[in-house]
Enzyme design. Structure first.
Site, PDB file in Angstrom:
ATOM      1  N   SER A 119      59.208   1.414  44.105  1.00  0.00           N
ATOM      2  CA  SER A 119      59.969   0.172  43.921  1.00  0.00           C
ATOM      3  C   SER A 119      59.603  -0.567  42.637  1.00  0.00           C
ATOM      4  O   SER A 119      60.327  -1.462  42.205  1.00  0.00           O
ATOM      5  CB  SER A 119      59.789  -0.754  45.129  1.00  0.00           C
ATOM      6  OG  SER A 119      58.457  -1.220  45.212  1.00  0.00           O
ATOM      7  N   LYS A 156      55.116  -6.538  44.592  1.00  0.00           N
ATOM      8  CA  LYS A 156      56.398  -6.975  44.028  1.00  0.00           C
ATOM      9  C   LYS A 156      56.153  -8.115  43.033  1.00  0.00           C
ATOM     10  O   LYS A 156      55.076  -8.700  42.974  1.00  0.00           O
ATOM     11  CB  LYS A 156      57.340  -7.480  45.138  1.00  0.00           C
ATOM     12  CG  LYS A 156      57.776  -6.444  46.165  1.00  0.00           C
ATOM     13  CD  LYS A 156      58.771  -5.454  45.617  1.00  0.00           C
ATOM     14  CE  LYS A 156      59.268  -4.507  46.693  1.00  0.00           C
ATOM     15  NZ  LYS A 156      58.248  -3.574  47.169  1.00  0.00           N
TER      16      LYS A 156
END
Length: 202
Positions: A119, A156
């Site tokens: 990701s 993230k």
């Protein structure tokens, strides 16, 4: 290190936490009281088992004669898969220690986290890489963080506004994770301060 039973892990964690908080190990009586054993002798049996497994040393003749052997390993602890609801740096998650100078990173790295998934690939964080993490909750929008949402740990980019947090991926194939702080448990575990391509430091 041989695997510990659940009870042995509880005793080990209690010893480590007690040393961290007070500067000295607990007595057998304190271990028995904290973990609900019927007598200090029961605590002694668990300590002997931990000594046989090589994680502590028992110093005879002293009520607090317990020395952690695990703590003497040098280098940064490498955290692998994190079980739901458990502390990130719990002993069972630590796969080993890497001989990396923490001061290579700014701010200093406190531990390494094995990255799972792609990701964040657009900024060079790949599956299997080791992410250097500075343990802090003092982070700003736009920084790459290690966050825990309920029981899931993720890496993230942070975007926080009011009661809403967005955790942004760096890969167009992934969607942002939106967290409602009024309804979900959200914790910052640390700030990403660097990446070691898996194998480079082995």
């Amino acid at each position: 290190m041989k695997a510990l039973t659940v009870r042995q892990q509880e005793v080990f964690d209690l010893i480590r936490d007690h040393i961290s908080q007070t500067g000295m190990p607990p007595t057998r009586a304190e271990i028995a009281q904290r973990l609900g054993f019927r007598s200090p002798n029961a605590a002694e049996e668990h300590l002997k088992a931990l000594a046989r497994k090589g994680v502590i040393e028992i110093v005879s003749g002293a009520s607090r004669g317990i020395r952690l052997l695990q703590e003497e390993e040098e280098g940064l602890p490498l955290v692998g898969r994190v079980a739901a609801g458990e502390p990130l740096l719990a002993q069972q998650h630590i796969e080993g220690h890497y001989q990396v100078d923490p001061s290579l990173f700014k701010p200093n790295a406190d531990f390494l986290l094995r990255v799972s998934g792609m990701s964040m690939k657009d900024i060079g964080i790949m599956d299997g890489d080791l992410l250097a993490v500075h343990k802090t909750q003092d982070v700003r929008n736009g920084q790459v963080v290690v966050a825990r949402i309920d029981d899931e740990v993720t890496v993230k980019r942070l975007k926080k506004q009011g009661n809403k947090v967005e955790l942004l991926p760096e890969n167009s194939e992934f969607k942002p994770i939106v967290v409602d702080l009024r309804q979900q448990n959200f914790t910052i575990e640390g700030l990403a301060v660097g990446v070691i391509r898996n194998g480079d430091w082995l």
